[in-house]
Design an enzyme around this catalytic site. Structure first.
Site, mmCIF file in Angstrom:
data_model
loop_
_atom_site.group_PDB
_atom_site.id
_atom_site.type_symbol
_atom_site.label_atom_id
_atom_site.label_comp_id
_atom_site.label_asym_id
_atom_site.label_seq_id
_atom_site.Cartn_x
_atom_site.Cartn_y
_atom_site.Cartn_z
ATOM 1 N N ASP A 217 5.613 -8.261 22.768
ATOM 2 C CA ASP A 217 6.516 -8.868 21.788
ATOM 3 C C ASP A 217 7.469 -9.790 22.516
ATOM 4 O OD1 ASP A 217 7.529 -6.425 22.873
ATOM 5 O OD2 ASP A 217 8.976 -6.263 21.256
ATOM 6 N N GLU B 62 11.722 -7.364 35.583
ATOM 7 C CA GLU B 62 10.803 -6.921 34.527
ATOM 8 C C GLU B 62 9.569 -7.823 34.453
ATOM 9 O OE1 GLU B 62 11.814 -6.901 29.781
ATOM 10 O OE2 GLU B 62 12.600 -8.490 31.039
HETATM 11 O O1 LIG Z 1 13.979 -5.198 21.976
HETATM 12 C C1 LIG Z 1 12.864 -5.972 22.146
HETATM 13 C C2 LIG Z 1 11.675 -5.136 22.487
HETATM 14 O O2 LIG Z 1 11.975 -4.409 23.669
HETATM 15 C C3 LIG Z 1 10.946 -3.572 24.108
HETATM 16 O O3 LIG Z 1 9.831 -4.337 24.535
HETATM 17 C C4 LIG Z 1 9.873 -4.871 25.825
HETATM 18 O O4 LIG Z 1 10.288 -3.909 26.803
HETATM 19 C C5 LIG Z 1 9.503 -2.698 26.859
HETATM 20 C C6 LIG Z 1 10.089 -1.850 27.968
HETATM 21 O O5 LIG Z 1 9.875 -2.433 29.214
HETATM 22 C C7 LIG Z 1 8.032 -3.039 27.102
HETATM 23 O O6 LIG Z 1 7.282 -1.867 26.943
HETATM 24 C C8 LIG Z 1 7.526 -4.081 26.105
HETATM 25 O O7 LIG Z 1 6.239 -4.466 26.492
HETATM 26 C C9 LIG Z 1 8.459 -5.304 26.159
HETATM 27 O O8 LIG Z 1 8.013 -6.295 25.279
HETATM 28 C C10 LIG Z 1 10.500 -2.600 23.039
HETATM 29 O O9 LIG Z 1 9.365 -1.878 23.484
HETATM 30 C C11 LIG Z 1 10.113 -3.320 21.768
HETATM 31 O O10 LIG Z 1 9.795 -2.386 20.782
HETATM 32 C C12 LIG Z 1 11.292 -4.175 21.344
HETATM 33 O O11 LIG Z 1 10.878 -4.922 20.243
#
Ligand SMILES: OC[C@H]1O[C@H](O[C@H]2O[C@H](CO)[C@@H](O)[C@H](O)[C@H]2O)[C@H](O)[C@@H](O)[C@@H]1O
Length: 545
Positions: free
Chosen positions: A298, A498
């Site tokens: 996302d 990240e």
């Molecule tokens: O708040 C935005 C999004 O944050 C997370 O997604 C991002 O970080 C996660 C943790 O590292 C990762 O798993 C994911 O691939 C990233 O895009 C969260 O998981 C999302 O639900 C949220 O929309």
């Protein structure tokens, strides 16, 4: 182009509008209202128990539907606490500064010293919930009392797919018990909610993330031989497989898609959603947003029909190739565990499921002309009985996910792997410092020029295990590029990122809806796993060349 007919057993109703919406708690409903109101702010996360009891008495609106900012701020000040207040630091019991047998193939002393610094970061990322969910003081966190590792910075809770690469790194760090504790947290989520949540927060109960639980258990078993651990985890794996095979989250038992059980805005989605006038359209859009979050990507042009307009997200009408690879892997792992546990019936059932999905991977996703596996777009946003599969519905845009099937090819289908390896080399994805997520610079974080640790690892591991010399050499080359940029960036900034900009040495990535985060669980895990696999010779340069 000839269409392929494959009978697929779709449930009758699964468009973005008609699917289920999971009930959430009054607290989350309330927080949504608060956060929508404070859309400009990130919003508070911890909450004091009194707020739950007084939830029916938020500050009074003067009658026009709004709450004065000062009154709201007072209310938040009284009832909400700081973001980390529900968590405590937890020293990992099996951490030692230099584990016995740590990265034996790393001969260069400077790279070894850096790897030990990365290893030491496991101490920073280790947390425990202050109290168990449901007990006073922790109403917001959906996790167990066990120690876990979080990705870093704003991501304070255990995340689903991140945990796989965190575990790969912990295993390289010989922290077997810590790795098992993470799995036990995720199993708790399966047992409590029926599936592993996106992350261990109450606002994540309506969606999952790329399903890698069985892969975590397999890696731990291979390193520890702990059969009891497999035995205890096994029933939860069957439950998780049911979750992905049922209702709208699993479009059928043969192919799967992402489908969140939610159709309301996250706070920051209201602005994008405001472009849409029709209420039903908004609901469909919010489901697409949540389903995209479920994909882990996302956001990305991969899910959008117009890469500059988020409201064109169409994730629920895409059958993603990588998700189907993860589920095939889950089926193979379950069959393997069932055999270990002497459960012949389950073993045969899952081998048959895996066999049929492997065939689907060839017939629906593989594009022989391109030498890649492509996502498939459903016609009319609907899954229908007996859809006609038509190669024209494959998405021919190039994404790193088009090569994720390499991960499960291990010594099989050499001609396909050879073709895919050649195609990968000329795809444009391979950049000086790693694999780009796509070729489209959309400004979204899961697009060019960002490279993400999990995608590097899936493709590199696939190439390395293929049994083909050309692919193995390429795997080592990619891993070296990636490690080099991670080292240089760490030396310059003192942190692990990240995501990275794969065009330039030592540059971290950007784009998307939040500022780039550091810490960072899966990046640490992947460099340690790469160094374990490929090592680093004494005389290999590690600075930017
Ligand atoms: O708040 C935005 C999004 O944050 C997370 O997604 C991002 O970080 C996660 C943790 O590292 C990762 O798993 C994911 O691939 C990233 O895009 C969260 O998981 C999302 O639900 C949220 O929309």
């Amino acid at each position: 182009m000839a269409s392929r007919h494959i009978f697929i057993d779709f449930p009758p109703v699964c468009g973005p509008l008609d699917g289920p919406v999971k009930e959430t708690t009054p607290l989350i409903n309330f927080l949504q209202r608060v956060q929508a109101f404070c859309a400009a702010d990130p919003g508070p996360e911890g909450v004091r128990p009194q707020a739950v009891r007084r939830i029916r008495r938020p500050p009074r609106s003067p009658g026009n539907g709004t709450i004065p900012a000062a009154a709201l701020n007072r209310f938040l000040g009284v009832y909400f606490s700081a973001p980390e207040a529900d968590l405590v630091y937890a020293e990992p019991a099996d951490f030692v500064p230099e584990p016995k047998g740590f990265l034996p193939k790393v001969k260069n002393p400077a790279v070894r010293a850096w790897a030990l610094e990365v290893h030491a970061l496991w101490k920073n990322l280790s947390r425990r919930c202050r109290r168990r969910e449901g007990s006073p003081g922790a109403p917001h966190l959906a996790a167990t009392a066990r120690t876990y590792h979080h990705p870093g910075s704003r991501f304070r809770e255990v995340y689903y797919w991140d945990s796989y690469w965190i575990i790969r790194g912990l295993l390289a760090s010989k922290m077997h018990e810590t790795a098992k504790a993470i799995v036990n947290n995720l199993i708790y989520l399966v047992e409590t909610y029926g599936h592993v949540l996106n992350g261990a927060r109450a606002y994540y109960t309506n969606r999952s993330q790329p399903p890698l639980l069985s892969s975590m258990i397999l890696e731990i078993f291979e390193k520890t031989g702990d059969l009891q651990f497999v035995k205890r985890s096994f029933p939860s794996l069957l439950k998780e497989h049911d979750f992905w095979s049922s209702g709208c989250s699993g479009c059928s038992h043969k192919v799967n898609r992402y489908y969140a059980m939610w159709n309301k805005p996250r706070p920051r989605d209201e602005e994008s959603g405001s472009k849409l006038v029709d209420g039903r359209e908004k609901e469909a859009f919010y489901r697409e947003v949540a389903s995209t979050a479920e994909s882990g990507w996302d956001f990305s042009s991969r899910w959008m029909s117009n890469s500059s307009d988020l409201t064109t997200l169409a994730t629920t009408s895409i059958i993603p190739v990588d998700l189907n690879v993860y589920i095939l892997k889950m089926e193979l792992d379950i069959a393997f565990f069932a055999k270990l546990l002497g459960d012949v019936q389950t073993k045969n059932k899952f081998l048959a499921a895996a066999h049929s999905r492997r065939e689907t991977l060839k017939s629906v996703f593989w594009n022989d002309e391109m030498g890649q596996w492509l996502d498939y777009r459903l016609k009319d946003d609907k899954c229908e009985d007996g859809q006609e599969w038509d190669a024209r519905n494959q998405n021919r845009n190039i994404f790193a996910s088009n090569f994720v099937p390499l991960w499960i090819m291990c010594n099989s289908d050499h001609s396909m792997v050879e073709k895919a390896t050649k195609s990968f080399k000329t795809s444009g994805l391979l950049q000086p410092f790693g694999i780009a997520t796509s070729l489209t610079n959309s400004g979204q974080q899961w697009d060019f020029p960002n490279g993400w640790a999990p995608l590097q690892h899936l493709i590199v591991e696939g190439l390395a295990r293929s049994g083909l010399k050309e692919a193995q050499d390429l795997a080592e080359d990619i891993a070296t590029r990636w490690i080099r940029t991670n080292i240089v960036s760490y030396r310059e900034s003192g942190v692990m990122h990240e995501k990275y900009d794969v065009r330039a040495c030592g540059e971290f990535g950007g784009g998307g809806e939040y500022t780039p985060q550091t810490g960072f669980g899966w990046s640490n895990g992947v460099v340690l796993a790469f160094l374990e696999e490929f090592g680093w010779p004494q005389d290999r340069e590690f600075t930017c060349k």
